[in-house]
Scaffold this active site. Structure first.
Site, PDB file in Angstrom:
ATOM      1  N   ASP A   1     -46.577  13.494  50.210  1.00 31.64           N
ATOM      2  CA  ASP A   1     -46.119  13.259  51.511  1.00 31.64           C
ATOM      3  C   ASP A   1     -44.958  14.322  51.730  1.00 31.64           C
ATOM      4  O   ASP A   1     -44.445  14.650  50.990  1.00 31.64           O
ATOM      5  CB  ASP A   1     -45.865  11.801  51.699  1.00 31.64           C
ATOM      6  CG  ASP A   1     -45.346  11.687  53.423  1.00 31.64           C
ATOM      7  OD1 ASP A   1     -46.064  12.201  54.097  1.00 31.64           O
ATOM      8  OD2 ASP A   1     -44.567  10.853  53.505  1.00 31.64           O
TER       9      ASP A   1
ATOM     10  N   ASP B   1     -42.995  14.525  55.426  1.00 26.54           N
ATOM     11  CA  ASP B   1     -41.734  13.797  56.369  1.00 26.54           C
ATOM     12  C   ASP B   1     -41.251  12.506  55.855  1.00 26.54           C
ATOM     13  O   ASP B   1     -42.166  11.727  55.674  1.00 26.54           O
ATOM     14  CB  ASP B   1     -42.210  13.930  57.789  1.00 26.54           C
ATOM     15  CG  ASP B   1     -41.133  13.834  58.764  1.00 26.54           C
ATOM     16  OD1 ASP B   1     -39.946  13.671  58.338  1.00 26.54           O
ATOM     17  OD2 ASP B   1     -41.144  13.562  60.021  1.00 26.54           O
TER      18      ASP B   1
END
Length: 278
Positions: free
Chosen positions: A14, A16
């Protein structure tokens, strides 16, 4: 032995909250990616963001000192385009979305249309959407167009605070059309399956790494991967049990920092190397 001690062949990471906050790099992100590149462990950066292209995402990472190329990035827009191309090659599509989504659909051979009944209504984040386009999308869905949504995120961070995301726009479309969309992004496994195909690694040999139990961890588990939670963003030591209960799933492993994650990777590879020697 922990399930995450199974042989590791690839990572889905991932962005952010995991590698950066806004435009600020999280401590250890550069060291983590440099190490992964050094040991030649395959990986993909996987994001629910459908608004920008993979090239733009890679440029943003590089500007923060995190090595990245467009081929390293997998967006929900790309996965959405791949899903539609698999379902109906050359399909006509009415889009509520931004340039990243439009470009991905066109690159996948979809035909974008505004003024005729489409095969699909595809909806992501659209910060310049109009009531007229929303009304048109509702008419098309009610008339039989398949409804596909890039990701279900209700809120997005911005320089002015949280703003409505694709999921909030989708809530309006669902209420008006009476139809639920096929959801591509996390926590759906569709984005993860698409990323795994690009990675070229089996799900049981892949770790999904993220900071959000309800999206990253849930999506990884749904795809049959091992899920590693890092306490670098949304989830931290004080709320991890609360978020775990709310999400109804639990990560295979929790790392406090990205340096801890780097050590977990090194330990896994070392342990499996010794097993092979034995």
């Amino acid at each position: 032995m922990s399930e995450t001690n199974a042989r590791l062949r690839g990572l889905l990471i991932d962005l952010d909250g995991t590698l950066y906050h806004g435009t600020s790099r999280i401590d250890g992100a550069d060291r983590l990616i440099a190490y992964i590149n050094e040991i030649k462990l395959p990986y993909q950066f996987v994001t629910n963001n459908s608004s920008t292209s993979a090239e733009e995402v890679a440029g943003r990472l590089s500007a923060m000192g995190i090595p990245a190329q467009a081929s390293d990035v997998c967006t929900s827009a790309q996965a959405t385009a791949g899903y539609i191309a698999d379902q109906a090659p050359g399909a006509s599509v009415f889009v509520i979305g931004e340039v990243g989504l439009r470009s991905a659909l066109q690159e996948a051979g979809c035909r974008l249309t505004d003024d005729e009944q489409p095969d699909f209504v595809v909806q992501g984040i659209d910060r310049s959407m109009s009531y007229e386009r929303m009304a048109r999308a509702v008419r098309y869905i009610r008339a039989g167009a398949a409804y596909v949504m890039t990701n279900p995120d209700l809120l997005l961070p911005s320089s002015d605070g949280l703003i409505p995301g694709a999921g909030s726009i989708g809530a309006m479309l669902q209420a008006a059309s009476g139809e639920k969309p096929v959801v591509i992004g996390k926590p759906s496994s569709i984005l993860m399956d698409y990323s795994l195909r690009r990675l070229g690694v089996h799900h049981e040999e892949t770790w999904v790494v993220g900071d959000n139990i309800a999206t990253d961890i849930a999506a990884g588990l749904a795809a049959g991967c091992k899920a590693v939670l890092v306490l670098t963003g949304l989830t931290h030591a004080d709320n991890v049990e609360q978020f775990t209960a709310a999400a109804g799933c639990r990560p295979d492993r929790i790392c406090n920092t990205l340096d801890d994650l780097r050590q977990e990777i090194a330990s896994n590879l070392s342990a499996n190397s010794m097993c092979r020697e034995d």
